[in-house]
Write a protein that holds these residues in place. Structure first.
Motif, PDB file in Angstrom:
ATOM      1  N   LEU A  45       0.868  -1.041   0.196  1.00 43.95           N
ATOM      2  CA  LEU A  45       0.045   0.044  -0.322  1.00 43.95           C
ATOM      3  C   LEU A  45       0.805   1.328  -0.053  1.00 43.95           C
ATOM      4  CD1 LEU A  45      -2.948   1.634  -0.205  1.00 43.95           C
ATOM      5  CD2 LEU A  45      -2.585   2.047   2.778  1.00 43.95           C
ATOM      6  N   ALA A  46       2.125   1.124   0.629  1.00 49.17           N
ATOM      7  CA  ALA A  46       3.102   2.391   0.916  1.00 49.17           C
ATOM      8  C   ALA A  46       4.035   2.704  -0.770  1.00 49.17           C
ATOM      9  CB  ALA A  46       4.290   2.310   1.549  1.00 49.17           C
ATOM     10  N   GLN A  47       3.983   1.020  -1.260  1.00 42.58           N
ATOM     11  CA  GLN A  47       4.683   1.834  -2.209  1.00 42.58           C
ATOM     12  C   GLN A  47       3.066   2.517  -3.456  1.00 42.58           C
ATOM     13  OE1 GLN A  47       7.172   1.711  -3.372  1.00 42.58           O
ATOM     14  NE2 GLN A  47       6.464   1.916  -5.419  1.00 42.58           N
ATOM     15  N   ALA A  48       2.238   1.660  -3.490  1.00 42.10           N
ATOM     16  CA  ALA A  48       1.348   1.669  -4.642  1.00 42.10           C
ATOM     17  C   ALA A  48       0.379   3.681  -4.654  1.00 42.10           C
ATOM     18  CB  ALA A  48      -0.047   1.316  -3.876  1.00 42.10           C
ATOM     19  N   GLN A  66      -8.623   4.548  -4.874  1.00 45.58           N
ATOM     20  CA  GLN A  66      -9.484   3.510  -4.232  1.00 45.58           C
ATOM     21  C   GLN A  66      -9.017   2.369  -3.387  1.00 45.58           C
ATOM     22  OE1 GLN A  66     -12.030   4.599  -7.937  1.00 45.58           O
ATOM     23  NE2 GLN A  66     -12.386   6.076  -7.287  1.00 45.58           N
ATOM     24  N   ALA A  67      -9.710   2.088  -2.363  1.00 44.78           N
ATOM     25  CA  ALA A  67     -10.525   0.491  -2.023  1.00 44.78           C
ATOM     26  C   ALA A  67     -10.642   0.400  -2.681  1.00 44.78           C
ATOM     27  CB  ALA A  67     -11.376   0.917  -0.970  1.00 44.78           C
ATOM     28  N   LEU A  68     -10.651  -1.088  -2.717  1.00 44.84           N
ATOM     29  CA  LEU A  68     -11.018  -1.788  -3.886  1.00 44.84           C
ATOM     30  C   LEU A  68     -12.642  -2.340  -2.873  1.00 44.84           C
ATOM     31  CD1 LEU A  68      -9.093  -4.717  -5.535  1.00 44.84           C
ATOM     32  CD2 LEU A  68     -10.537  -3.346  -6.653  1.00 44.84           C
ATOM     33  N   ASP A  69     -13.778  -2.564  -3.277  1.00 48.33           N
ATOM     34  CA  ASP A  69     -14.846  -2.608  -2.575  1.00 48.33           C
ATOM     35  C   ASP A  69     -15.197  -1.801  -1.384  1.00 48.33           C
ATOM     36  OD1 ASP A  69     -15.697  -4.427  -4.677  1.00 48.33           O
ATOM     37  OD2 ASP A  69     -14.553  -5.598  -3.500  1.00 48.33           O
ATOM     38  N   ASN A  74      -9.974  -4.853   1.284  1.00 49.69           N
ATOM     39  CA  ASN A  74     -10.102  -5.799   0.144  1.00 49.69           C
ATOM     40  C   ASN A  74      -8.643  -6.136  -0.721  1.00 49.69           C
ATOM     41  OD1 ASN A  74     -11.625  -7.200   1.395  1.00 49.69           O
ATOM     42  ND2 ASN A  74     -13.711  -5.968   0.636  1.00 49.69           N
ATOM     43  N   GLY A  75      -8.204  -4.432  -0.753  1.00 46.45           N
ATOM     44  CA  GLY A  75      -7.075  -4.667  -1.947  1.00 46.45           C
ATOM     45  C   GLY A  75      -7.667  -2.404  -2.544  1.00 46.45           C
ATOM     46  N   TRP A  76      -6.588  -2.071  -3.512  1.00 48.98           N
ATOM     47  CA  TRP A  76      -7.343  -0.816  -4.093  1.00 48.98           C
ATOM     48  C   TRP A  76      -6.438  -0.932  -4.864  1.00 48.98           C
ATOM     49  CZ3 TRP A  76      -3.468  -2.444   0.104  1.00 48.98           C
ATOM     50  CH2 TRP A  76      -2.336  -3.367  -0.296  1.00 48.98           C
ATOM     51  N   ARG A  77      -6.788  -0.083  -6.098  1.00 49.79           N
ATOM     52  CA  ARG A  77      -7.085   0.929  -7.340  1.00 49.79           C
ATOM     53  C   ARG A  77      -6.378   1.947  -7.334  1.00 49.79           C
ATOM     54  NH1 ARG A  77     -12.133   0.770  -8.325  1.00 49.79           N
ATOM     55  NH2 ARG A  77     -11.991  -1.981  -8.980  1.00 49.79           N
ATOM     56  N   VAL A  78      -5.080   2.177  -8.905  1.00 52.31           N
ATOM     57  CA  VAL A  78      -4.620   3.538  -8.855  1.00 52.31           C
ATOM     58  C   VAL A  78      -5.265   3.362 -10.163  1.00 52.31           C
ATOM     59  CG1 VAL A  78      -2.595   4.286  -8.808  1.00 52.31           C
ATOM     60  CG2 VAL A  78      -2.015   2.739  -7.430  1.00 52.31           C
ATOM     61  N   MET A  79      -5.459   5.246 -10.165  1.00 47.89           N
ATOM     62  CA  MET A  79      -6.710   5.302 -11.563  1.00 47.89           C
ATOM     63  C   MET A  79      -6.159   6.805 -11.795  1.00 47.89           C
ATOM     64  SD  MET A  79     -10.588   4.813 -11.059  1.00 47.89           S
ATOM     65  CE  MET A  79     -10.554   3.930 -10.991  1.00 47.89           C
ATOM     66  N   LEU A  80      -6.291   6.978 -13.058  1.00 45.81           N
ATOM     67  CA  LEU A  80      -6.491   8.536 -12.831  1.00 45.81           C
ATOM     68  C   LEU A  80      -7.318   8.830 -13.551  1.00 45.81           C
ATOM     69  CD1 LEU A  80      -3.978   8.347 -16.450  1.00 45.81           C
ATOM     70  CD2 LEU A  80      -3.228   8.856 -14.631  1.00 45.81           C
ATOM     71  N   GLU A  81      -7.851  10.069 -12.676  1.00 40.00           N
ATOM     72  CA  GLU A  81      -8.797  10.966 -12.323  1.00 40.00           C
ATOM     73  C   GLU A  81      -9.940  11.296 -13.847  1.00 40.00           C
ATOM     74  OE1 GLU A  81     -10.569  13.995  -9.465  1.00 40.00           O
ATOM     75  OE2 GLU A  81      -9.451  14.795 -10.638  1.00 40.00           O
ATOM     76  N   HIS A  82      -9.212  11.672 -14.256  1.00 43.90           N
ATOM     77  CA  HIS A  82      -9.804  12.379 -16.195  1.00 43.90           C
ATOM     78  C   HIS A  82     -10.435  11.341 -17.108  1.00 43.90           C
ATOM     79  CE1 HIS A  82      -5.684  11.577 -17.922  1.00 43.90           C
ATOM     80  NE2 HIS A  82      -6.654  11.332 -19.401  1.00 43.90           N
ATOM     81  N   ASN A  83     -10.136  10.202 -17.129  1.00 46.49           N
ATOM     82  CA  ASN A  83     -10.266   9.149 -17.736  1.00 46.49           C
ATOM     83  C   ASN A  83     -11.016   7.569 -16.822  1.00 46.49           C
ATOM     84  OD1 ASN A  83      -7.671   8.287 -17.630  1.00 46.49           O
ATOM     85  ND2 ASN A  83      -7.443   7.826 -19.975  1.00 46.49           N
ATOM     86  N   GLN A  84     -10.803   8.161 -15.932  1.00 44.24           N
ATOM     87  CA  GLN A  84     -11.195   6.399 -14.636  1.00 44.24           C
ATOM     88  C   GLN A  84      -9.885   5.286 -15.480  1.00 44.24           C
ATOM     89  OE1 GLN A  84     -12.705   6.503 -12.638  1.00 44.24           O
ATOM     90  NE2 GLN A  84     -12.426   8.535 -12.823  1.00 44.24           N
ATOM     91  N   GLN A  85      -8.381   5.481 -15.719  1.00 48.30           N
ATOM     92  CA  GLN A  85      -7.577   4.188 -16.340  1.00 48.30           C
ATOM     93  C   GLN A  85      -6.707   3.990 -15.237  1.00 48.30           C
ATOM     94  OE1 GLN A  85      -4.484   5.743 -18.990  1.00 48.30           O
ATOM     95  NE2 GLN A  85      -3.786   3.728 -19.532  1.00 48.30           N
ATOM     96  N   VAL A  86      -6.918   2.324 -15.324  1.00 53.56           N
ATOM     97  CA  VAL A  86      -6.056   1.828 -13.824  1.00 53.56           C
ATOM     98  C   VAL A  86      -5.568   1.843 -14.205  1.00 53.56           C
ATOM     99  CG1 VAL A  86      -6.340  -0.138 -12.628  1.00 53.56           C
ATOM    100  CG2 VAL A  86      -9.321   0.837 -13.820  1.00 53.56           C
ATOM    101  N   LEU A  87      -4.119   2.159 -13.129  1.00 52.29           N
ATOM    102  CA  LEU A  87      -2.680   1.847 -13.647  1.00 52.29           C
ATOM    103  C   LEU A  87      -1.965   0.904 -12.902  1.00 52.29           C
ATOM    104  CD1 LEU A  87      -2.207   5.785 -13.199  1.00 52.29           C
ATOM    105  CD2 LEU A  87      -1.996   4.705 -15.206  1.00 52.29           C
ATOM    106  N   ARG A  88      -2.998   0.736 -12.031  1.00 49.42           N
ATOM    107  CA  ARG A  88      -2.605  -0.760 -10.641  1.00 49.42           C
ATOM    108  C   ARG A  88      -3.421  -0.871  -9.924  1.00 49.42           C
ATOM    109  NH1 ARG A  88       2.716   0.261  -6.766  1.00 49.42           N
ATOM    110  NH2 ARG A  88       1.897  -2.243  -5.856  1.00 49.42           N
ATOM    111  N   GLY A 104     -12.745   6.123   1.198  1.00 47.75           N
ATOM    112  CA  GLY A 104     -12.134   4.826   1.209  1.00 47.75           C
ATOM    113  C   GLY A 104     -11.256   5.290  -0.413  1.00 47.75           C
ATOM    114  N   GLN A 105     -11.086   6.350  -0.577  1.00 47.62           N
ATOM    115  CA  GLN A 105     -10.125   6.932  -1.423  1.00 47.62           C
ATOM    116  C   GLN A 105      -9.288   8.214  -1.211  1.00 47.62           C
ATOM    117  OE1 GLN A 105     -12.651   8.345  -5.139  1.00 47.62           O
ATOM    118  NE2 GLN A 105     -12.573  10.259  -5.157  1.00 47.62           N
ATOM    119  N   LEU A 106      -8.043   8.564  -2.072  1.00 48.72           N
ATOM    120  CA  LEU A 106      -7.322   9.461  -1.758  1.00 48.72           C
ATOM    121  C   LEU A 106      -6.640   9.996  -3.209  1.00 48.72           C
ATOM    122  CD1 LEU A 106      -5.368  10.935   0.129  1.00 48.72           C
ATOM    123  CD2 LEU A 106      -3.267   9.176  -0.630  1.00 48.72           C
TER     124      LEU A 106
END
Length: 121
Positions: A45-48, A66-69, A74-88, A104-106
């Motif tokens: 999580l720190a690395q993400a 964002q936190a998953l669910d 459960n996990g997390w998702r890193v994404m661009l804000e403008h187009n919601q493209q998932v980076l990781r 649930g979001q940073l």
């Protein structure tokens, strides 16, 4: 006549000692496994978060983590804000209890500043 091998009593005694040591060692092994799983999740999580901040600054665009669910355990998702493209996306193999004081979001701004839900820190 020389005796070869072991007697039944010796074999059963050795088996009883092995079972006893296994029963004593299992809780310690389970705690160690849980501790290692928590440490790995915290490290990931720190690395993400570091990666999301770096990506936001390098690309000059906001990045969401964002936190998953809705649950960081459960996990997390890193994404661009403008187009919601998932980076990781990182899903944890076993759910954990992770307490968050930011929801649930940073979000990281284009300058790398962490922002909360109301775009404040």
């Amino acid at each position: 006549m020389k005796q070869r091998g072991v007697t039944l009593i010796q074999m059963l005694s050795a088996l009883a000692v092995a079972i006893l040591l296994t029963q004593l060692g299992m809780p310690a092994y389970a705690r160690l496994s849980d501790d290692l799983h928590r440490a790995a999740a915290a490290r990931d999580l720190a690395q993400a978060l570091r990666s999301a901040r770096s990506h936001a600054m390098l690309q000059s665009q906001p990045v969401l983590v964002q936190a998953l669910d809705g649950d960081w355990g459960n996990g997390w998702r890193v994404m661009l804000e403008h187009n919601q493209q998932v980076l990781r996306e990182q899903r944890l193999s076993r759910p954990l209890t992770i307490t968050s004081n930011g929801g649930g979001q940073l979000k990281f701004s284009a300058q790398g500043v962490p922002l909360g839900a109301n775009n404040n820190w």
